[in-house]
Design a protein around this motif. Structure first.
Motif, PDB file in Angstrom:
ATOM      1  N   THR A 105       0.855  -1.201   0.000  1.00  0.00           N
ATOM      2  CA  THR A 105       0.000   0.000   0.000  1.00  0.00           C
ATOM      3  C   THR A 105       0.888   1.248   0.000  1.00  0.00           C
ATOM      4  O   THR A 105       2.100   1.166   0.202  1.00  0.00           O
ATOM      5  CB  THR A 105      -0.905   0.064   1.249  1.00  0.00           C
ATOM      6  OG1 THR A 105      -0.100   0.385   2.390  1.00  0.00           O
ATOM      7  CG2 THR A 105      -1.641  -1.237   1.490  1.00  0.00           C
ATOM      8  N   ASP A 106       0.240   2.387  -0.177  1.00  0.00           N
ATOM      9  CA  ASP A 106       0.981   3.641  -0.004  1.00  0.00           C
ATOM     10  C   ASP A 106       0.976   3.988   1.495  1.00  0.00           C
ATOM     11  O   ASP A 106       0.487   3.215   2.321  1.00  0.00           O
ATOM     12  CB  ASP A 106       0.393   4.758  -0.880  1.00  0.00           C
ATOM     13  CG  ASP A 106      -1.028   5.142  -0.470  1.00  0.00           C
ATOM     14  OD1 ASP A 106      -1.462   4.792   0.654  1.00  0.00           O
ATOM     15  OD2 ASP A 106      -1.709   5.795  -1.292  1.00  0.00           O
ATOM     16  N   LEU A 114      -1.890  -0.487  -3.665  1.00  0.00           N
ATOM     17  CA  LEU A 114      -1.303  -0.031  -4.931  1.00  0.00           C
ATOM     18  C   LEU A 114      -2.158  -0.459  -6.121  1.00  0.00           C
ATOM     19  O   LEU A 114      -2.263   0.262  -7.109  1.00  0.00           O
ATOM     20  CB  LEU A 114       0.127  -0.568  -5.081  1.00  0.00           C
ATOM     21  CG  LEU A 114       1.165  -0.028  -4.100  1.00  0.00           C
ATOM     22  CD1 LEU A 114       2.572  -0.383  -4.579  1.00  0.00           C
ATOM     23  CD2 LEU A 114       1.041   1.489  -3.924  1.00  0.00           C
ATOM     24  N   LYS A 170      -4.619   1.922  -7.677  1.00  0.00           N
ATOM     25  CA  LYS A 170      -4.148   3.069  -8.453  1.00  0.00           C
ATOM     26  C   LYS A 170      -4.112   2.703  -9.934  1.00  0.00           C
ATOM     27  O   LYS A 170      -3.719   1.604 -10.304  1.00  0.00           O
ATOM     28  CB  LYS A 170      -2.752   3.477  -7.982  1.00  0.00           C
ATOM     29  CG  LYS A 170      -2.765   3.980  -6.529  1.00  0.00           C
ATOM     30  CD  LYS A 170      -1.376   4.256  -6.006  1.00  0.00           C
ATOM     31  CE  LYS A 170      -1.405   4.504  -4.503  1.00  0.00           C
ATOM     32  NZ  LYS A 170      -1.940   5.819  -4.126  1.00  0.00           N
ATOM     33  N   SER A 226       7.175   1.704  -5.229  1.00  0.00           N
ATOM     34  CA  SER A 226       6.006   2.536  -4.896  1.00  0.00           C
ATOM     35  C   SER A 226       5.342   2.148  -3.582  1.00  0.00           C
ATOM     36  O   SER A 226       4.475   2.876  -3.089  1.00  0.00           O
ATOM     37  CB  SER A 226       4.972   2.438  -6.015  1.00  0.00           C
ATOM     38  OG  SER A 226       5.534   2.878  -7.221  1.00  0.00           O
ATOM     39  N   SER A 266       4.850   1.898   0.176  1.00  0.00           N
ATOM     40  CA  SER A 266       5.345   2.439   1.447  1.00  0.00           C
ATOM     41  C   SER A 266       5.144   1.440   2.577  1.00  0.00           C
ATOM     42  O   SER A 266       5.799   1.507   3.610  1.00  0.00           O
ATOM     43  CB  SER A 266       4.595   3.721   1.799  1.00  0.00           C
ATOM     44  OG  SER A 266       4.839   4.702   0.825  1.00  0.00           O
TER      45      SER A 266
END
Lengths: 565, 565
Positions: free
Chosen positions: B108-109, B115, B118, B185, B187
């Motif tokens: 995930t971010d 992700l 997105k 990407s 996090s």
């Protein structure tokens, strides 16, 4: 065509093959081996396994009896039928040969009358014919093996290391132990195959083949010319009442296959409507009779008779003791050569078990649209697989192991199962297991410098399923020829009849004239053979681990099973 | 009833169990554990194993992905449904607990947005949830095991000796290797069970249970009070881009089961129609949530969750490294006790395979007249057999072996097959093999002085088939209690919700009030146990022979299989 042919007039021979449930007769043209008529007939009493029909007594487990009067009944029916069908004149029939399941034995009086035909023994199971698959004499076989090992008797080596519960002396000893009255009244113990010839000719004779493969007669010790049964000491130690047994109960001329055992009696001439004095060949073992019918009369071509079980027969110039090979007999099939017999106890049987007990309905549904039924569907699907693709491997011991481990207590094994495993993958693994078992047998021969160049297959399973033969060819890395003869044993019996009648001087000549070329040859694929060799190494590891004589898990599971029952 | 109950007014908790294909919500009375309403709902996208629905791209073998939006969808549907069904006022709901399959992970971010949600990652399989049974990260698991052994990392001992391809870091490393853009990407990497709680509460937290059992977090080294992930050195050596990964991607408070992870956000309050600020328990592993629901909160009673596979959970006062036991985590299920997890990879799966692939039509025909279908017919017939009677024995590794050999490459084995073997005998042998496997697990515990006095069974297979439980009881020689809870994980999740909401001070109190006595106890038969012990010795010999780490035939057959494909 050979110069030994004696007549230009077309002549015929009759072969009668006595199987487990029925007999088949063939009428054969001596010139070219053409089968002009065939007839088969089931034994009226079949195999008595659960009840003795005379008084409906319940028989113990592993019993398998027959009534010898059935043999005469089907002999008459089938011979008359081929004569009627073919419209051949009886005077053109020049010889008669038979073959029989073996070791299928009975006690008789001095004239050859079966004890079970006598009123006093009608209700005595041990007075009947004990069929080859009568298996209740295992304790007696164990006693024989123990004593033979103690005394270092040579016959046990000729039998690959173990004497079977199926064979003559196991059954004789069982009768002696369980029905001493029958034993006392028996003047003779005889193979049914020799008994039928005695009936036809009025003269007692013994086939060197049955005596050599099943009755402890060692036809030739290495480097000697002697032929004999084990020492009287051995029999006396086995049971005091067996001292002198060979001399009193088995005496009769021992004749090699193809020899004339005598001539048709007046009584049987009438009954069979064949000429008085017709030459009759000495008795023979059913599987062995198939060899010449498959066109084999020389060393190096192994005949594989594939049915419920399979029998591997090989001719060779040398006579050796080969561990795990059930027997080796000089002149046992063809005079002048040594005959070896090995076998696999469960082949067609194992596939039938699979279809009956472990095949899902989906395959049966698909089989409705397939001309070869479930085996056709499974073979078609299995054929698409690459070697090793299923990840499965089987030890083909669903009926125990005959060669090369000779242990009826071994059992089947399947390894590599996952929740992705499919029925046709299991089917292929079973067939591959059988083929690996045959490779073990071939290696037993070749490791002793007995050559096996190619294999000739016959029998129901070979005829029906070409996928199986291709797998075998790929596994063993040798061509497999599918024999042209469909009733190979009966044709072979007729060929031996032709030799006995001197239509041919020897079996080689008969083979050249009376058999056809194989109808198909399955060539091994080199790449698949290489891959199978990797899989075979795994088979060998399993084979050696589970087949080890002591401490096998399979044998302990059998013991737990017996304890549970 | 316990003095810790805080209110006389009837209050309720909700438990939501996120399974492989669907989620189930239960609404439970906090006073007595009564389940007032149940609702289940399948994930709209199910499990993506062959195609990614976003662009229909073909996925590689052993892939198993999910879309996290499905979790929110079914959460909403099921919670609303139990509220509607029960007519309970939202204000009487005092807590919420969840449980999840594990290790089911997603990137995930920093805000917890998956992700895969997105646009740029919609067509990137590695951006989706990798479900527990996503198995394509075996090379990564192998690399982890190799490095851990080299560096002598302690976590590998807590995991019984092997880190699984199913677990977090195998999947992280796979993504890093195959989709570095996703890795860059991301996090956070998080268990779906922790992610759903983050969504509900707006606060990120981590369950000590999932981290301890699947993510290398060693909660307590022996004789120390330290809790930590492996050294940064280990991660840096595993892959340079993993240096510092724990500190950046996994940081969040680690909470023990039953702790309050936060309170329901305004957004989710509206969506679920539940009060804002409702206490939400920290995430939990599905199998683990079942333990208190089975009435177990103390050492010595092993909970066995029996479904397609089976999971064995045990609480104990001592924390030991036990070879072959997948994990041991302090406070992993109940604070103050060590939780152990072991398992068998193929149980119900194996029986389903058998029924689908190796069961003849005759049994299906008989099943038409049996209320419990084919399993009923087979169980009834198998029950008549004595121990050892079939002569069959199975190694229950159709899905590989989880405990105690931890080797997915092992496979199933069936030995003792004969042409007399019957389907119900094979069925019984498969069940006995599974029971022997459980006995191995119990012995792994008891050999380290971790007591297992009795077993509590739950799950679909346990509920449906009492024959299986009797075989297990006889094999392991211990009573097996069939838990009353039918949706044990969901009920357990609700109980953790009740503890998080402080309806009860601790799980022991919740267990005393909210669970029922077992509905049936299967007592071991002493005589059968003795006989099974003899059979178990044979199982052990096969287990040790084929399970040996090096040179296993099973692994070589897998290698030949891969080579063929």
């Amino acid at each position: 065509m050979t110069s030994t042919r004696t007549a230009k007039k077309t002549t015929y021979v009759i072969g009668v093959d006595f199987g487990t449930l029925s007999a088949r007769a063939v009428l054969v043209n001596t010139a070219n081996g053409e089968v002009c008529a065939t007839a088969s007939e089931a034994y009226p009493h079949g195999v008595m396994e659960e009840l003795l029909y005379a008084d409906d007594q319940v028989l113990p487990p592993q019993t398998a009896l027959q009534d010898p009067s059935d043999y005469l009944f089907v002999l008459k029916k089938t011979v008359r039928k081929v004569m009627r069908q073919s419209k051949v004149s009886a005077n053109d029939v020049v010889g008669l040969g038979t073959d029989f399941t073996c070791s299928t034995v009975l006690p008789t009086d001095a004239e050859g009358n079966p004890l079970c035909s006598k009123l006093e023994f009608q209700c005595e199971p041990h007075a009947y014919v004990k069929l080859w698959k009568h298996h209740s004499a295992q304790p007696e076989a164990d006693a024989i093996n123990k004593l033979a090992a103690q005394l270092g008797e040579d016959f046990i080596n000729a039998y690959g290391g173990r004497y079977s519960s199926e064979w003559l002396f196991s059954k004789v000893l069982e009768t002696l132990r369980k029905a001493p009255r029958v034993h006392r009244s028996a003047s003779r113990w005889i193979e049914a195959g020799d008994w039928i010839v005695w009936q036809l000719t009025g003269r007692e004779s013994r086939s060197v083949s049955a005596s050599g493969f099943k009755a402890m007669r060692v036809v030739d010790r290495p480097n000697s010319n002697h032929a004999d049964y084990p020492s009287p000491n051995f029999f006396a130690k086995l049971h005091p009442r067996l001292a002198g047994f060979v001399e009193t109960h088995l005496t009769a001329p021992h004749l090699a296959p193809g020899k004339c055992a005598g001539h048709l009696t007046k009584e049987f001439s009438k009954c069979l409507r064949l000429p008085v004095g017709l030459p009759v060949a000495v008795g023979n073992i059913d599987a062995h009779a198939a060899i010449p019918a498959c066109g084999v009369g020389e060393p190096g071509r192994m005949v594989m008779i594939m049915g419920t079980s399979s029998c591997h027969l090989l001719l060779a110039k040398a006579g050796r003791r080969i561990p795990g090979v059930c027997g080796v007999v000089r002149d046992g099939v063809v005079p002048g050569l040594w005959a070896y017999e090995a076998g696999q106890a469960g082949v067609g049987d194992m596939l039938s078990w699979y279809v009956d007990n472990a095949l899902p309905a989906e395959v049966f549904a698909a089989a409705r649209r397939h001309e070869s039924g479930v085996h056709g569907v499974l073979s078609d699907r299995a054929e698409q697989l690459k070697v090793g693709q299923s990840g499965l491997l089987a030890l083909d011991w669903w009926n125990g192991n005959r060669s090369v481990l000779m242990d009826a207590e071994l059992s089947g094994l399947l390894i590599g199962l996952t929740i992705q495993s499919k029925p046709h993958e299991i089917y292929r693994a079973l067939i591959e297991g059988m083929a690996f078992g045959t490779r073990k047998i071939i290696e037993a021969f070749t490791s002793q410098n007995i050559p096996v160049r190619e294999v000739v297959a016959c029998g129901g399973l070979a005829v029906k399923n070409s996928f199986i033969l291709q797998v075998y060819a790929d596994v063993i890395g040798r061509p497999i020829q599918l024999a042209a003869a469909t009733e190979a044993s009966a044709l072979g019996a007729a060929m031996f009849g032709a030799v006995a009648a001197k239509v041919y001087d020897n079996m080689g000549a008969a083979v050249r004239s009376m058999t056809q070329a194989p109808i198909k040859v399955f060539m091994p694929d080199r790449q698949r053979h290489r891959k199978y060799t990797a899989l075979y190494e795994e088979y060998t590891q399993l084979h050696d681990y589970f087949g080890a004589a002591t401490g096998s898990i399979m044998k302990r599971l059998r013991a737990l099973q017996r304890a549970a029952l």
